[in-house]
Structure formats: structure tokens, C-alpha cells
Motif scaffolding. Structure first.
Motif, PDB file in Angstrom:
ATOM      1  N   PRO A 212      20.438   2.342   1.790  1.00 14.25           N
ATOM      2  CA  PRO A 212      21.488   2.454   2.813  1.00 14.25           C
ATOM      3  C   PRO A 212      21.620   1.225   3.696  1.00 14.25           C
ATOM      4  O   PRO A 212      22.667   1.021   4.322  1.00 14.25           O
ATOM      5  N   PHE A 213      20.585   0.396   3.773  1.00 11.65           N
ATOM      6  CA  PHE A 213      20.644  -0.812   4.594  1.00 11.65           C
ATOM      7  C   PHE A 213      20.639  -2.068   3.739  1.00 11.65           C
ATOM      8  O   PHE A 213      20.344  -3.167   4.215  1.00 11.65           O
ATOM      9  N   GLY A 214      20.954  -1.902   2.482  1.00 14.24           N
ATOM     10  CA  GLY A 214      21.111  -3.041   1.589  1.00 14.24           C
ATOM     11  C   GLY A 214      19.805  -3.630   1.103  1.00 14.24           C
ATOM     12  O   GLY A 214      18.711  -3.106   1.349  1.00 14.24           O
ATOM     13  N   LEU A 215      19.944  -4.753   0.421  1.00 10.14           N
ATOM     14  CA  LEU A 215      18.786  -5.418  -0.173  1.00 10.14           C
ATOM     15  C   LEU A 215      17.833  -5.956   0.887  1.00 10.14           C
ATOM     16  O   LEU A 215      16.608  -5.956   0.688  1.00 10.14           O
ATOM     17  N   LEU A 216      18.359  -6.421   2.005  1.00 10.70           N
ATOM     18  CA  LEU A 216      17.495  -6.946   3.063  1.00 10.70           C
ATOM     19  C   LEU A 216      16.590  -5.847   3.623  1.00 10.70           C
ATOM     20  O   LEU A 216      15.485  -6.113   4.106  1.00 10.70           O
ATOM     21  N   GLY A 217      17.048  -4.589   3.542  1.00  7.38           N
ATOM     22  CA  GLY A 217      16.244  -3.478   4.019  1.00  7.38           C
ATOM     23  C   GLY A 217      14.926  -3.341   3.260  1.00  7.38           C
ATOM     24  O   GLY A 217      13.932  -2.866   3.821  1.00  7.38           O
ATOM     25  N   ILE A 218      14.918  -3.751   1.994  1.00 13.48           N
ATOM     26  CA  ILE A 218      13.665  -3.706   1.224  1.00 13.48           C
ATOM     27  C   ILE A 218      12.629  -4.604   1.881  1.00 13.48           C
ATOM     28  O   ILE A 218      11.475  -4.214   2.098  1.00 13.48           O
ATOM     29  N   TRP A 219      13.054  -5.816   2.195  1.00 16.31           N
ATOM     30  CA  TRP A 219      12.149  -6.794   2.806  1.00 16.31           C
ATOM     31  C   TRP A 219      11.693  -6.324   4.184  1.00 16.31           C
ATOM     32  O   TRP A 219      10.515  -6.430   4.536  1.00 16.31           O
ATOM     33  N   ALA A 220      12.630  -5.785   4.967  1.00 19.44           N
ATOM     34  CA  ALA A 220      12.278  -5.312   6.307  1.00 19.44           C
ATOM     35  C   ALA A 220      11.294  -4.148   6.257  1.00 19.44           C
ATOM     36  O   ALA A 220      10.562  -3.902   7.229  1.00 19.44           O
ATOM     37  N   ALA A 221      11.264  -3.423   5.142  1.00 19.81           N
ATOM     38  CA  ALA A 221      10.353  -2.276   5.008  1.00 19.81           C
ATOM     39  C   ALA A 221       8.954  -2.675   4.553  1.00 19.81           C
ATOM     40  O   ALA A 221       8.055  -1.833   4.504  1.00 19.81           O
ATOM     41  N   PHE A 222       8.742  -3.951   4.219  1.00 22.43           N
ATOM     42  CA  PHE A 222       7.421  -4.404   3.751  1.00 22.43           C
ATOM     43  C   PHE A 222       6.275  -3.993   4.681  1.00 22.43           C
ATOM     44  O   PHE A 222       5.268  -3.446   4.222  1.00 22.43           O
ATOM     45  N   PRO A 223       6.378  -4.274   5.997  1.00 20.83           N
ATOM     46  CA  PRO A 223       5.240  -3.923   6.867  1.00 20.83           C
ATOM     47  C   PRO A 223       4.918  -2.437   6.863  1.00 20.83           C
ATOM     48  O   PRO A 223       3.755  -2.053   7.041  1.00 20.83           O
ATOM     49  N   PHE A 224       5.916  -1.599   6.640  1.00 23.01           N
ATOM     50  CA  PHE A 224       5.679  -0.155   6.641  1.00 23.01           C
ATOM     51  C   PHE A 224       5.128   0.310   5.290  1.00 23.01           C
ATOM     52  O   PHE A 224       4.360   1.268   5.233  1.00 23.01           O
ATOM     53  N   GLY A 225       5.516  -0.371   4.229  1.00 23.92           N
ATOM     54  CA  GLY A 225       4.887  -0.107   2.944  1.00 23.92           C
ATOM     55  C   GLY A 225       3.410  -0.458   2.972  1.00 23.92           C
ATOM     56  O   GLY A 225       2.585   0.171   2.292  1.00 23.92           O
ATOM     57  N   MET A 226       3.055  -1.433   3.802  1.00 25.75           N
ATOM     58  CA  MET A 226       1.650  -1.838   3.942  1.00 25.75           C
ATOM     59  C   MET A 226       0.816  -0.749   4.602  1.00 25.75           C
ATOM     60  O   MET A 226      -0.402  -0.683   4.383  1.00 25.75           O
ATOM     61  N   TRP A 227       1.420   0.087   5.427  1.00 23.97           N
ATOM     62  CA  TRP A 227       0.643   1.065   6.197  1.00 23.97           C
ATOM     63  C   TRP A 227      -0.052   2.096   5.314  1.00 23.97           C
ATOM     64  O   TRP A 227      -0.972   2.765   5.754  1.00 23.97           O
ATOM     65  N   PHE A 228       0.406   2.205   4.052  1.00 24.71           N
ATOM     66  CA  PHE A 228      -0.281   3.102   3.130  1.00 24.71           C
ATOM     67  C   PHE A 228      -1.612   2.517   2.648  1.00 24.71           C
ATOM     68  O   PHE A 228      -2.422   3.223   2.047  1.00 24.71           O
ATOM     69  N   PHE A 229      -1.829   1.201   2.894  1.00 21.85           N
ATOM     70  CA  PHE A 229      -3.006   0.524   2.355  1.00 21.85           C
ATOM     71  C   PHE A 229      -3.721  -0.381   3.366  1.00 21.85           C
ATOM     72  O   PHE A 229      -4.802  -0.897   3.069  1.00 21.85           O
ATOM     73  N   LEU A 230      -3.133  -0.563   4.542  1.00 23.65           N
ATOM     74  CA  LEU A 230      -3.640  -1.535   5.517  1.00 23.65           C
ATOM     75  C   LEU A 230      -5.076  -1.227   5.935  1.00 23.65           C
ATOM     76  O   LEU A 230      -5.361  -0.161   6.474  1.00 23.65           O
ATOM     77  N   GLY A 231      -5.989  -2.151   5.672  1.00 22.35           N
ATOM     78  CA  GLY A 231      -7.383  -2.019   6.089  1.00 22.35           C
ATOM     79  C   GLY A 231      -8.364  -1.884   4.951  1.00 22.35           C
ATOM     80  O   GLY A 231      -9.565  -2.104   5.145  1.00 22.35           O
ATOM     81  N   VAL A 232      -7.896  -1.545   3.748  1.00 22.77           N
ATOM     82  CA  VAL A 232      -8.828  -1.322   2.634  1.00 22.77           C
ATOM     83  C   VAL A 232      -9.613  -2.579   2.306  1.00 22.77           C
ATOM     84  O   VAL A 232     -10.728  -2.514   1.766  1.00 22.77           O
ATOM     85  N   GLU A 233      -9.056  -3.743   2.660  1.00 26.36           N
ATOM     86  CA  GLU A 233      -9.750  -5.006   2.388  1.00 26.36           C
ATOM     87  C   GLU A 233     -11.019  -5.176   3.215  1.00 26.36           C
ATOM     88  O   GLU A 233     -11.781  -6.131   3.017  1.00 26.36           O
ATOM     89  N   GLY A 234     -11.272  -4.243   4.142  1.00 24.54           N
ATOM     90  CA  GLY A 234     -12.458  -4.342   4.989  1.00 24.54           C
ATOM     91  C   GLY A 234     -13.740  -3.874   4.336  1.00 24.54           C
ATOM     92  O   GLY A 234     -14.829  -4.035   4.914  1.00 24.54           O
ATOM     93  N   VAL A 235     -13.683  -3.309   3.138  1.00 25.97           N
ATOM     94  CA  VAL A 235     -14.898  -2.810   2.482  1.00 25.97           C
ATOM     95  C   VAL A 235     -15.979  -3.887   2.341  1.00 25.97           C
ATOM     96  O   VAL A 235     -17.157  -3.621   2.599  1.00 25.97           O
ATOM     97  N   PRO A 236     -15.654  -5.140   1.936  1.00 27.09           N
ATOM     98  CA  PRO A 236     -16.709  -6.148   1.795  1.00 27.09           C
ATOM     99  C   PRO A 236     -17.462  -6.472   3.080  1.00 27.09           C
ATOM    100  O   PRO A 236     -18.544  -7.079   3.022  1.00 27.09           O
ATOM    101  N   LEU A 237     -16.916  -6.087   4.243  1.00 24.21           N
ATOM    102  CA  LEU A 237     -17.613  -6.373   5.497  1.00 24.21           C
ATOM    103  C   LEU A 237     -18.916  -5.589   5.618  1.00 24.21           C
ATOM    104  O   LEU A 237     -19.752  -5.896   6.465  1.00 24.21           O
ATOM    105  N   ALA A 238     -19.106  -4.585   4.775  1.00 22.67           N
ATOM    106  CA  ALA A 238     -20.348  -3.796   4.783  1.00 22.67           C
ATOM    107  C   ALA A 238     -21.389  -4.351   3.825  1.00 22.67           C
ATOM    108  O   ALA A 238     -22.403  -3.702   3.559  1.00 22.67           O
TER     109      ALA A 238
END
Length: 481
Positions: A212-238
Motif C-alpha cells: 500500500p505504500f509502494g516499493l519504498l515502503g519495503i525499505w522503510a520496513a527493514f528496521p521492523f523486520g529486524m525486530w523479529f531477530f534483533l539481539g541474537v548476535e549476542g550469543v558469542p558474548l557468553a
């Protein structure tokens, strides 16, 4: 950025320097670490991702989720290899230090630290909002609530890492079980016609019912798509608190990512399909909203609401852990003031916990803007993702014979995909919240100034990450001779 030790003067330290900065080894196996990886992220399934519907619609957010999921999958495979090579508490900083030199290590570690200090500050505000909305004991969201949360959970971390990880595992299990209950409860009301019900902006290029917000809307949604995975890269800190880290870390990282992909797909489709994308796009608790088509609370919606609080607690608790370990490693190596890496008799980096905890509490109490702090955290995260992916590429090219107990499927092609997508996600943060991106950039520049003018001349040669890099440089010098 050079790896040569002569580029960065190192400071001598007493024989007991590392003894006073030791973590409790062997406290976690792959199961607890898998739980830690899921705990970092699980709150993102309960809230936050749905705002991406307002940026890209269902189709835009779906594509963003797939692309960001691909970025994280490629990155964690690269991190699995790197963590088997250098299993230290430095995590991303240690990897970049070996591949990109002191400047690369500092830039990566600082970006990770921005993410792990700001994210708990944001989540504690959401915890307060949840407690108030649930009417628990008549409590209201505000600084007293934030103070209690930080005090309780910092206290558990100070008690010991084993106890902390077991607590996190139990709370995470509750949150994951509730996501499964939610999906089953939403299934009877699921309709494909509800997915694309957001009104179309006809002026947007490439817009349709799915975009509904065009092709640019895909790019603008990137940070919110990240919220499903944000932080998993912290496992090696243990790494330094793990049993057999060269084998355990790659296994835990892969399992964590696999579980998170399943949870992301199930949550996203169930919530949008049960109630409609338009109804949940601005909801503070989208899963609860999806289970209340008439606006009336049900037994299941209440269960999911309480579980949402459990998910927030799990992420809040585990991100405090991650931030303390990154700060500990940077401090131990002299990139940040060294006193911050001192550990207690229970082998907990008490100042590494208390200092960022205090900063997080003050940010939450003074701003009250959780969404903006999460956007700042995302900015720091994307910088670290790009640099960690680049580190994998550099080490594969420059040191192909380096022993690798685990090897990334696809090699540098995999990490190159992660690098390109991370750079795209970094730019996308400016599309969503320019103010947050600028604030993060200013903090980053100040930190870089501190390192360039002061701490780069006072690094600690015997810190594991520095010692490992110096040894590599010496070996490279001998091979040239």
C-alpha cells in the motif's frame, strides 16, 4: 585498518590484572545458550514489529522480514565460524579486532554497546506500560517501576551467571509457549483477505493492496523486520562462560536462529490474518489485539497479555547480560576505562552491570520514549552487523589456513550477503527516524574521539583479544621474512 601491533601502543599491567577480571567458566551449555539467544529477541514477537505494517503494509513488511531474516541467518553462520576461532567475551569486538585492527575492534564493540545499553532502556518502559495496562497491584508506569526492574534483574546477574541464565531460560520458555498458544487460538479467525486490508496510497510508486505504500515502503520496513531477530548476535558474548565454546557456540547460534525464524513466521501471519493488518498496525500489544475482535478481553487474550510481559522481561534481562559482557571485554582490553571490567567474588563484572544499568535507568526515566531508543539501538546494531560480516570476509581471504572448528556454509558469499543487507538496513534507519539516527551518530562520534585521542594508546596487551591479534601479526611478520 592495520593489524600491526606497532600501530597501537599497549600499556603494561600487573601479574594479577586478568585474575581480577575473570568470569566463571563452564557455566552454560548449548541448551542454556540457545535459550539466551531466543531470550534476546522474544519480546520483538510480542510488540514493535507491527509498526512496520504502517510503513510497508503486509507485503512490504513480509518482504522486509524475509530480507532481514536472510541477513541475520547469513550473519549468524559467519559468527558461528568466528566464535569457534576466537571464543572470548569480546564477541564482535574480538572478531573485528583480529580482522580489522584496533580501530575496527573499537568501532564494532562501540556499536554493539550502543545497541545493548539502549535496548534495555526501551524495554523497561514497555514493561512499565504492560504492568499498568494489566492493572497489576495498581502499579503505574514511571521511574519507580523502572528502578525496581533494574534493581531486581541486576541483582540476579550479580548473584551469578549460572543462576541468571537459568532464570532467563525459564521466563523465555513461558513466552515461547504462549506464542504457540496464541497462534493456535488465532487460527480459527485467520483469513487471507485480512492480510492486505490497509488502504492503498495511490501516489506511492509501485503501490497495490499488498504494497500500500509502494516499493519504498519495503525499505522503510527493514528496521521492523529486524525486530523479529534483533539481539541474537549476542550469543558469542557468553563464550568465556561456556562449556567447550568452539563446539557449543556454533550449535547454540544455529538453533537460536532456527527457533526465531519459526516464531517470526507464525506470529506475523497469525496476528495479521486473525484481526487484519490495519487493526494491529499501531497496537502496543498486537497479539492481544488480534485475539479481541470485539474489543472485549478473553481468557486467552489475558494469558497472551501476561506472556507478553514475560517476553519483555526475558529480553530485558538477557540484554543486560549482553551489554555487561561487551563492556567488560572492551574495558579489560583498555578501550574503555579499565576499572569497569573488575569482577566480584562470584565472577560477575559488577561495574559492567551497574554502570550501563544506571545509564539505562536514567534514559528511561528522563525520556520515556521507548520507540526512539529502540531505533537508536537498531542504528548501532546495523553498524556492528556490517563490520562483523566484513571481518569474516577479511579473515577468510587473509588467513585461509586458520583452524576453523566450524566453517560457514557458503563461505564469503554468505557473509557478503549479510554485509550488503546490513548496509541497506543502516540507511533504512534514516527513513524511519532521522532524529534517532542522528543521536546515535553523535554518540558514536564522541566515542570515536575518546578512542582516537586517549584510549588507543593505553590498550592492554595481555587481554585475550589483543593477545590473539598480536600473535597473528607476529606470525604474519615471520611468514614474510
Amino acid at each position: 585498518m592495520s593489524q600491526e601491533p606497532t600501530t597501537t601502543p599497549v600499556a603494561p599491567e600487573g601479574d594479577d590484572y586478568l585474575e581480577r577480571r575473570a568470569l566463571r567458566r563452564g557455566s552454560a551449555g548449548w541448551v542454556l545458550l540457545t535459550g539466551l539467544g531466543v531470550a534476546y529477541v522474544v519480546s520483538g514477537d510480542y510488540s514493535g514489529w507491527n509498526f512496520g505494517l504502517a510503513e510497508g503494509g503486509f507485503g512490504g513488511l513480509a518482504i522486509a522480514m524475509v530480507l532481514m531474516g536472510a541477513m541475520y541467518a547469513c550473519m549468524v553462520f559467519a559468527l558461528a565460524e568466528l566464535s569457534s576461532i576466537l571464543p572470548t567475551a569480546g564477541g564482535g569486538y574480538g572478531f573485528a579486532r583480529r580482522a580489522l585492527g584496533p580501530w575496527g575492534g573499537f568501532l564494532t564493540g562501540t556499536a554493539i554497546l550502543i545497541e545493548y545499553v539502549l535496548a534495555p532502556a526501551a524495554i523497561v518502559i514497555f514493561i512499565g506500560d504492560y504492568v499498568e495496562s494489566l492493572g497489576l497491584f495498581g502499579l503505574e508506569s514511571g521511574w519507580p517501576m523502572y528502578l525496581v526492574c533494574f534493581a531486581i534483574f541486576l541483582g540476579i546477574h550479580l548473584w551469578g551467571v549460572g543462576e541468571a541464565l537459568r532464570f532467563s531460560f525459564v521466563v523465555t520458555g513461558i513466552a515461547v509457549a504462549a506464542l504457540i498458544v496464541f497462534a493456535l487460538a488465532a487460527l480459527p479467525d485467520f483469513s487471507f483477505g485480512s492480510l492486505d486490508d490497509i488502504p492503498v496510497d495511490a501516489s506511492a510508486a509501485g503501490s497495490n493492496s499488498w504494497l500500500p505504500f509502494g516499493l519504498l515502503g519495503i525499505w522503510a520496513a527493514f528496521p521492523f523486520g529486524m525486530w523479529f531477530f534483533l539481539g541474537v548476535e549476542g550469543v558469542p558474548l557468553a563464550a568465556e562462560e561456556t562449556k567447550d565454546p568452539a563446539r557449543t557456540l556454533p550449535k547454540a547460534i544455529r538453533w537460536s536462529m532456527g527457533i526465531l525464524v519459526v516464531l517470526a513466521v507464525v506470529t506475523f501471519f497469525a496476528a495479521a490474518g486473525a484481526r487484519g493488518s490495519a487493526a494491529v498496525q499501531e497496537a502496543g500489544n498486537p497479539l492481544v489485539e488480534a485475539l479481541q475482535p470485539g474489543g472485549e478481553a478473553t481468557t486467552l487474550s489475558r494469558i497472551v497479555n501476561y506472556a507478553g510481559l514475560a517476553g519483555l522481561v526475558a529480553s530485558f534481562f538477557s540484554l543486560i547480560y549482553a551489554g555487561s559482557r561487551q563492556l567488560f571485554a572492551l574495558s579489560r582490553a583498555g578501550y574503555l576505562p579499565r576499572f569497569l571490567s573488575l569482577t566480584s567474588r562470584r565472577k560477575a563484572p559488577y561495574l559492567g552491570l551497574l554502570v550501563p544499568g544506571t545509564i539505562g535507568f536514567l534514559l528511561a526515566a528522563l525520556s520515556g520514549n521507548g520507540a526512539r531508543m529502540l531505533n537508536i539501538a537498531v542504528f548501532g546494531a546495523t553498524i556492528s552487523y556490517a563490520l562483523m560480516s566484513l571481518s569474516h570476509i577479511v579473515l577468510r581471504r587473509r588467513e585461509p589456513e586458520l583452524p576453523r572448528p566450524y566453517r560457514t556454509p557458503g563461505g564469503v558469499v554468505t557473509s557478503s550477503i549479510a554485509l550488503v543487507l546490513a548496509c541497506a538496513a543502516l540507511v533504512a534507519t534514516f527513513l524511519v527516524d532521522v532524529t534517532a539516527a542522528v543521536i546515535a551518530l553523535v554518540v558514536y562520534v564522541v566515542a570515536v574521539g575518546y578512542f582516537g585521542l586517549y584510549s588507543r594508546k593505553r590498550l592492554v596487551a595481555k587481554a585475550p583479544e589483543e593477545e590473539f591479534a598480536a600473535l597473528a601479526a607476529a606470525e604474519a611478520e615471520l611468514s614474510r621474512d
